[in-house]
Design a protein around this motif. Structure first.
Motif, PDB file in Angstrom:
ATOM      1  N   GLN A  71       0.822  -1.210   0.000  1.00 20.01           N
ATOM      2  CA  GLN A  71       0.000   0.000   0.000  1.00 20.01           C
ATOM      3  C   GLN A  71       0.860   1.267   0.000  1.00 20.01           C
ATOM      4  N   ILE A  72       1.940   1.260   0.733  1.00 17.38           N
ATOM      5  CA  ILE A  72       2.846   2.417   0.780  1.00 17.38           C
ATOM      6  C   ILE A  72       3.446   2.665  -0.597  1.00 17.38           C
ATOM      7  N   GLY A  73       3.919   1.611  -1.232  1.00 18.93           N
ATOM      8  CA  GLY A  73       4.490   1.754  -2.572  1.00 18.93           C
ATOM      9  C   GLY A  73       3.482   2.296  -3.564  1.00 18.93           C
ATOM     10  N   ALA A  74       2.265   1.781  -3.510  1.00 23.59           N
ATOM     11  CA  ALA A  74       1.217   2.256  -4.412  1.00 23.59           C
ATOM     12  C   ALA A  74       0.896   3.723  -4.147  1.00 23.59           C
ATOM     13  N   ALA A  75       0.815   4.107  -2.877  1.00 25.78           N
ATOM     14  CA  ALA A  75       0.520   5.505  -2.530  1.00 25.78           C
ATOM     15  C   ALA A  75       1.602   6.444  -3.053  1.00 25.78           C
ATOM     16  N   LEU A  76       2.846   6.037  -2.952  1.00 21.73           N
ATOM     17  CA  LEU A  76       3.943   6.865  -3.486  1.00 21.73           C
ATOM     18  C   LEU A  76       3.883   6.943  -5.007  1.00 21.73           C
ATOM     19  N   ARG A  77       3.765   5.802  -5.670  1.00 23.52           N
ATOM     20  CA  ARG A  77       3.745   5.772  -7.142  1.00 23.52           C
ATOM     21  C   ARG A  77       2.560   6.537  -7.709  1.00 23.52           C
ATOM     22  N   ASN A  78       1.419   6.467  -7.029  1.00 20.87           N
ATOM     23  CA  ASN A  78       0.215   7.142  -7.508  1.00 20.87           C
ATOM     24  C   ASN A  78       0.155   8.612  -7.109  1.00 20.87           C
ATOM     25  N   GLY A  79       1.130   9.080  -6.331  1.00 22.89           N
ATOM     26  CA  GLY A  79       1.147  10.475  -5.906  1.00 22.89           C
ATOM     27  C   GLY A  79       0.075  10.804  -4.883  1.00 22.89           C
ATOM     28  N   GLU A  80      -0.452   9.806  -4.193  1.00 24.37           N
ATOM     29  CA  GLU A  80      -1.498  10.037  -3.196  1.00 24.37           C
ATOM     30  C   GLU A  80      -0.942  10.537  -1.873  1.00 24.37           C
ATOM     31  N   THR A  93       6.438   2.322  14.906  1.00 20.69           N
ATOM     32  CA  THR A  93       7.831   2.412  14.464  1.00 20.69           C
ATOM     33  C   THR A  93       8.154   1.342  13.425  1.00 20.69           C
ATOM     34  N   THR A  94       7.484   0.201  13.499  1.00 24.21           N
ATOM     35  CA  THR A  94       7.652  -0.809  12.445  1.00 24.21           C
ATOM     36  C   THR A  94       7.100  -0.279  11.128  1.00 24.21           C
ATOM     37  N   LEU A  95       5.965   0.389  11.184  1.00 23.47           N
ATOM     38  CA  LEU A  95       5.433   1.012   9.971  1.00 23.47           C
ATOM     39  C   LEU A  95       6.423   2.042   9.434  1.00 23.47           C
ATOM     40  N   ASP A  96       7.000   2.839  10.315  1.00 27.35           N
ATOM     41  CA  ASP A  96       7.972   3.834   9.869  1.00 27.35           C
ATOM     42  C   ASP A  96       9.164   3.165   9.176  1.00 27.35           C
ATOM     43  N   GLY A  97       9.624   2.044   9.725  1.00 25.92           N
ATOM     44  CA  GLY A  97      10.700   1.301   9.068  1.00 25.92           C
ATOM     45  C   GLY A  97      10.281   0.790   7.700  1.00 25.92           C
ATOM     46  N   THR A  98       9.051   0.369   7.588  1.00 29.18           N
ATOM     47  CA  THR A  98       8.516  -0.101   6.303  1.00 29.18           C
ATOM     48  C   THR A  98       8.431   1.061   5.320  1.00 29.18           C
ATOM     49  N   VAL A  99       7.991   2.219   5.806  1.00 30.36           N
ATOM     50  CA  VAL A  99       7.950   3.419   4.959  1.00 30.36           C
ATOM     51  C   VAL A  99       9.355   3.724   4.437  1.00 30.36           C
ATOM     52  N   GLY A 100      10.348   3.718   5.324  1.00 33.45           N
ATOM     53  CA  GLY A 100      11.726   3.985   4.910  1.00 33.45           C
ATOM     54  C   GLY A 100      12.227   3.002   3.873  1.00 33.45           C
ATOM     55  N   LYS A 101      11.895   1.737   4.055  1.00 31.62           N
ATOM     56  CA  LYS A 101      12.298   0.694   3.101  1.00 31.62           C
ATOM     57  C   LYS A 101      11.694   0.958   1.729  1.00 31.62           C
ATOM     58  N   VAL A 102      10.411   1.270   1.694  1.00 35.50           N
ATOM     59  CA  VAL A 102       9.729   1.502   0.412  1.00 35.50           C
ATOM     60  C   VAL A 102      10.241   2.776  -0.243  1.00 35.50           C
ATOM     61  N   ILE A 103      10.457   3.816   0.529  1.00 31.98           N
ATOM     62  CA  ILE A 103      11.002   5.064  -0.024  1.00 31.98           C
ATOM     63  C   ILE A 103      12.344   4.782  -0.689  1.00 31.98           C
ATOM     64  N   ALA A 104      13.208   4.039  -0.015  1.00 30.67           N
ATOM     65  CA  ALA A 104      14.522   3.716  -0.588  1.00 30.67           C
ATOM     66  C   ALA A 104      14.375   2.904  -1.876  1.00 30.67           C
ATOM     67  N   GLN A 105      13.459   1.935  -1.886  1.00 32.53           N
ATOM     68  CA  GLN A 105      13.239   1.131  -3.094  1.00 32.53           C
ATOM     69  C   GLN A 105      12.752   1.997  -4.251  1.00 32.53           C
ATOM     70  N   GLU A 106      11.815   2.895  -3.967  1.00 31.94           N
ATOM     71  CA  GLU A 106      11.276   3.754  -5.025  1.00 31.94           C
ATOM     72  C   GLU A 106      12.328   4.725  -5.541  1.00 31.94           C
ATOM     73  N   ARG A 107      13.181   5.228  -4.673  1.00 29.42           N
ATOM     74  CA  ARG A 107      14.248   6.140  -5.112  1.00 29.42           C
ATOM     75  C   ARG A 107      15.245   5.417  -6.000  1.00 29.42           C
ATOM     76  N   ARG A 108      15.545   4.175  -5.691  1.00 27.69           N
ATOM     77  CA  ARG A 108      16.488   3.390  -6.525  1.00 27.69           C
ATOM     78  C   ARG A 108      15.935   3.165  -7.922  1.00 27.69           C
ATOM     79  N   LYS A 109      14.627   3.115  -8.064  1.00 25.55           N
ATOM     80  CA  LYS A 109      14.002   2.884  -9.369  1.00 25.55           C
ATOM     81  C   LYS A 109      14.139   4.097 -10.287  1.00 25.55           C
ATOM     82  N   LYS A 110      14.359   5.259  -9.698  1.00 27.13           N
ATOM     83  CA  LYS A 110      14.399   6.500 -10.499  1.00 27.13           C
ATOM     84  C   LYS A 110      15.732   6.724 -11.122  1.00 27.13           C
TER      85      LYS A 110
END
Length: 126
Positions: free
Chosen positions: A77-86, A109-126
């Motif tokens: 869900q986090i990845g989709a929210a970032l990719r969709n600009g939501e 804090t686990t959610l925050d860690g998950t957010v950080g993981k997804v942000i890093a993955q999405e940045r690597r894709k760019k």
């Protein structure tokens, strides 16, 4: 929201289109009853109701997933929210902090860690 004139094929098409919109990638039809209920009911009907936006539904879902400890699904869900600009990176971090106070610090804090993981993955894709 299914009309009497709508065929099962039309319902499936609507469900697949909504799934693609929600997740930000193209969905193809899948086999089995579980996929059918997901596409035809959850996405063609529930996610398509007009009273809430996809973003609003996603916010609710992130809260529920965090409360239940379902961080693997929250990651999707986090990845989709970032990719969709939501939701922005800042908003996702704020959601995690906010939820710490309502679902507990370990889950927040686990959610925050998950957010950080997804942000890093999405940045690597760019």
């Amino acid at each position: 929201m299914t009309t009497d004139a709508e065929s099962p094929t039309d319902v499936r098409r609507r469900g697949l289109a909504k799934m693609s919109e929600v997740y930000g990638w193209e969905f193809a039809d899948g086999p089995g009853d579980h996929f059918a209920v997901t596409a035809d009911h959850l996405f063609a009907e529930i996610w398509s109701r007009p009273a809430l936006t996809v973003r609003e539904r996603r916010l609710l879902l992130l809260g529920a997933l965090t409360a239940q400890g379902n961080f693997d699904v929250a990651e999707i869900q986090i990845g989709a929210a970032l990719r969709n600009g939501e939701l922005s990176e800042e908003q996702l971090r704020e959601i995690a902090l906010f939820l710490c106070h309502y679902v507990g610090w370990p889950a927040g804090t686990t959610l925050d860690g998950t957010v950080g993981k997804v942000i890093a993955q999405e940045r690597r894709k760019k």
